[in-house]
Design a protein around this motif. Structure first.
Motif, PDB file in Angstrom:
ATOM      1  N   ALA A 120      -4.334   2.794   0.335  1.00 31.26           N
ATOM      2  CA  ALA A 120      -3.355   3.775   0.806  1.00 31.26           C
ATOM      3  C   ALA A 120      -2.203   3.105   1.545  1.00 31.26           C
ATOM      4  CB  ALA A 120      -4.047   4.799   1.705  1.00 31.26           C
ATOM      5  N   TYR A 121      -2.509   2.108   2.364  1.00 27.47           N
ATOM      6  CA  TYR A 121      -1.437   1.382   3.055  1.00 27.47           C
ATOM      7  C   TYR A 121      -0.538   0.664   2.053  1.00 27.47           C
ATOM      8  CZ  TYR A 121      -3.532   2.072   7.707  1.00 27.47           C
ATOM      9  OH  TYR A 121      -4.017   2.623   8.872  1.00 27.47           O
ATOM     10  N   TRP A 122      -1.122   0.070   1.014  1.00 32.35           N
ATOM     11  CA  TRP A 122      -0.307  -0.602  -0.004  1.00 32.35           C
ATOM     12  C   TRP A 122       0.681   0.362  -0.644  1.00 32.35           C
ATOM     13  CZ3 TRP A 122      -5.024  -3.196  -2.823  1.00 32.35           C
ATOM     14  CH2 TRP A 122      -5.442  -4.311  -2.092  1.00 32.35           C
ATOM     15  N   LEU A 123       0.203   1.549  -1.007  1.00 29.70           N
ATOM     16  CA  LEU A 123       1.101   2.526  -1.628  1.00 29.70           C
ATOM     17  C   LEU A 123       2.167   2.989  -0.637  1.00 29.70           C
ATOM     18  CD1 LEU A 123      -1.449   4.650  -3.675  1.00 29.70           C
ATOM     19  CD2 LEU A 123       0.078   2.858  -4.503  1.00 29.70           C
ATOM     20  N   GLN A 124       1.786   3.072   0.607  1.00 29.65           N
ATOM     21  CA  GLN A 124       2.753   3.484   1.625  1.00 29.65           C
ATOM     22  C   GLN A 124       3.833   2.422   1.805  1.00 29.65           C
ATOM     23  OE1 GLN A 124       1.305   5.551   5.280  1.00 29.65           O
ATOM     24  NE2 GLN A 124       2.151   3.780   6.342  1.00 29.65           N
ATOM     25  N   HIS A 125       3.425   1.141   1.785  1.00 27.45           N
ATOM     26  CA  HIS A 125       4.376   0.041   1.958  1.00 27.45           C
ATOM     27  C   HIS A 125       4.942  -0.439   0.619  1.00 27.45           C
ATOM     28  CE1 HIS A 125       3.713  -0.666   6.283  1.00 27.45           C
ATOM     29  NE2 HIS A 125       2.470  -0.334   6.049  1.00 27.45           N
ATOM     30  N   GLU A 126       4.415   0.117  -0.482  1.00 24.37           N
ATOM     31  CA  GLU A 126       4.848  -0.229  -1.841  1.00 24.37           C
ATOM     32  C   GLU A 126       4.719  -1.718  -2.123  1.00 24.37           C
ATOM     33  OE1 GLU A 126       8.762   1.429  -2.290  1.00 24.37           O
ATOM     34  OE2 GLU A 126       8.000   3.493  -2.379  1.00 24.37           O
TER      35      GLU A 126
END
Length: 612
Positions: A120-126
């Protein structure tokens, strides 16, 4: 690629699909472009390139026929009823687990703290690069398995399909088992028997409905071994390339793969001795393994070297063995002594009077010589089949001087992997699932003994005895309950997610009720539950704070909180597993809700922050 064989073709498809997902994520990271649009555009580009390559190479068709003749199937069922029974049961339980995974929320403890959290953090930070405030496990763990989770979340817009990653890995493992059994010259019925028994082992079948990563790395290990042996036997460039891709994906999926390296080396060296390939073939396989590791496996380790100064980052501090070697290896190996959901009252006293007396130095606060009967996905291992069939079989074949080298070294590799893991890694109650790749190497050996009626019957009975309790009586996902007692489907999502930590439900419910959307500041330690606060569709943006140097005084903590609120304008602050200096100021914030060590605070309360 003209991959020969239906099982090999399907496993190759899975590998190339996984490589495509991981490769696109690696390419997106420098540009902070890890989005649904990026993945869809990347897949479209790969499809166009693949179509052009397929056309240019003569439009080869997949291996077939895919559907066997009805008369042939009926004849095989009549000839091998035990094999047919175990295959049907394996398919039925796997389909049940698929439905269970798709219709319930993820809930595993590790998933709530780092598997799903980092996705989820990866998708948030792209980007899959290290992000501010992440924990050691979120940042330093190899990323490939969780990239698959992030892919489903990005494309679907929710976490509905995250369990598909492990469920598909279960079947990829079964294909690898089939291929290895066939490399051992086992008949098709025997290979099918071994593959079906794999699916029924309690560790694999219960994990297939979770978002852990043990099945993923196991699938890549089996694929590396199977395609590596095929490459040496067939001298085929497609098999060589697939072995390298699988190895790279395995290395980038979990750091425990390092402890499988001696076993993989032993098996491939045995294949060299038995098959005697040309030097060119050996050099090609070696180059493929190195290239696969560089392309698909090196990113996480390189990022750790850059940010932490070492390839494993801070993971060694969490996992490294500190006590004596032999007791640690013994305690880790004891993880395989389990009988999920089925206890024998006389076993524990007998073990206590014998091994408990002779090896009393092995005991510690969390270990004793008892039969493991847990049915949850955190502690279960290989069940009675591994304990009573595979372990004796592996030792028997390892000590036997006669027989094909590959068969013998699969047994040696399984044993060596367990020992290698226990040599450096701390033994815990959760090692039974972590050493899954080790006992998976021994599963193809079931094809060696399947022709003996008593061995088939014993294996099927033990497999069913261990599989049914973990599917139907998993305490985290209750399915078969007493009349009037709710099943897992009776609960709302936030209750399902907190089956292992029910006391935090008031905090989750309060956040969703008061602030259904917005930015949330997460102040938490290594084991903080951050994923549930994202929401099913990631409607909350989480900004994590895990200071490299914890503020030493209440005044410093208050200054940190006020600055964070002023910068981020959050709708709420969440505190979980925070250092003591934070705990000293929490009472002054007048928490909106607090339960089970986790606290929800309104931003305006930070103005009252003090150490009183």
């Amino acid at each position: 690629m003209r991959v020969a064989g239906r099982a090999a073709f399907l496993l190759a498809t899975a590998l190339l699909g996984a490589a495509q997902v991981v490769g696109l994520a690696l390419l997106a990271t420098p540009f902070h472009a890890l989005t649904r649009t990026w993945w869809l555009a990347g897949h479209a580009d790969v499809l166009a390139l693949a179509a052009a390559a397929w056309w240019a190479t003569g439009r080869p068709l997949p291996a077939g026929p895919w559907l066997p003749a009805r008369a042939g199937v009926a004849a095989q069922v009549r000839r091998h009823p035990a094999v047919a029974t175990v295959v049907v049961l394996a398919v039925a339980l796997a389909v049940f687990q698929l439905v269970l995974g798709l219709t319930t929320a993820p809930l595993n403890y590790d998933s709530m703290t780092y598997h799903l959290s980092r996705a989820a953090y990866w998708l948030q930070h792209e980007s899959i690069a290290h992000y501010p405030g992440g924990t050691v496990r979120q940042l330093a763990s190899p990323p490939n398995a969780e990239i698959g989770l992030a892919w489903t979340m990005a494309l679907a817009g929710s976490d509905t399909y995250v369990s598909l990653v492990q469920w598909l890995a279960l079947w990829a493992c079964a294909l690898g088992v089939w291929m290895l059994a066939r490399e051992l010259r086992v008949a098709r019925a025997g290979a099918a028997f071994a593959a079906a028994v794999w699916v029924l082992l309690p560790g694999p079948i219960v994990e297939s409905a979770t978002t852990q990563n043990d099945l993923v790395v196991t699938a890549f290990v089996l694929a590396t071994t199977a395609f590596g042996i095929r490459a040496l036997r067939r001298r085929d460039r497609a098999d060589t390339a697939l072995a390298g891709i699988a190895f790279g994906l395995a290395l980038g999926a979990k750091s425990s793969l390092v402890f499988m390296l001696p076993a993989l080396a032993v098996v491939l060296v045995a294949a060299l001795v038995e098959l005697r390939p040309s030097r060119r073939t050996v050099a090609g396989l070696g180059a493929a393994l190195v290239a696969g590791a560089a392309v698909f496996g090196a990113y996480g380790y390189a990022a750790n070297v850059a940010d932490y100064g070492g390839p494993f980052g801070g993971l060694r501090n969490l996992q490294e063995r500190t006590g004596p070697l032999v007791p640690n290896v013994g305690r880790l190996s004891w993880s395989l002594v389990d009988s999920p959901g089925v206890s024998a009252p006389w076993v524990d006293p007998a073990l206590g009077r014998t091994l408990g007396t002779w090896l009393s130095g092995w005991k510690d606060d969390g270990f004793d010589f008892v039969l493991g009967t847990d049915t949850d996905e955190d502690r279960v291992a290989g069940g009675l089949v591994v304990l009573l069939v595979l372990v004796p079989l592996a030792f028997a074949l390892a000590l036997r001087r006669r027989g094909p080298p590959i068969r013998r070294t699969l047994a040696i590799g399984a044993i060596l992997s367990v020992v290698a893991f226990g040599t450096t890694q701390l033994a815990t109650p959760f090692n039974g699932r972590i050493i899954m790749p080790a006992y998976a190497l021994a599963v193809p050996l079931l094809g060696v003994v399947w022709r003996r009626p008593w061995a088939r019957s014993l294996t099927v009975a033990l497999a069913v005895t261990s599989a049914l309790p973990v599917v139907l009586a998993n305490p985290y996902k209750p399915v078969l309950t007493q009349p009037g007692t709710p099943t897992i489907w009776s609960y709302p999502r936030y209750v399902q997610m907190t089956m292992t930590r029910p006391y935090i439900r008031p905090v989750l419910a309060a956040l969703d009720r008061r602030h259904p959307r917005g930015t949330v500041l997460m102040f938490g330690g290594e084991f903080a539950w951050d994923y549930p606060f994202f929401g099913e569709r990631r409607q909350h943006e989480l900004i994590r704070y895990l200071p490299a140097k914890t503020p030493a005084t209440p005044a410093a903590v208050c200054s940190l909180l006020r600055g964070a609120v002023a910068r981020e304008h959050p709708v709420a602050l969440v505190f979980d597993d925070v250092p003591g200096s934070f705990g000293a100021v929490l009472p002054s914030l007048r928490p909106a809700t607090s339960a089970g060590g986790i606290t929800l605070v309104e931003p305006r309360a930070v103005e009252r922050c003090s150490g009183g």
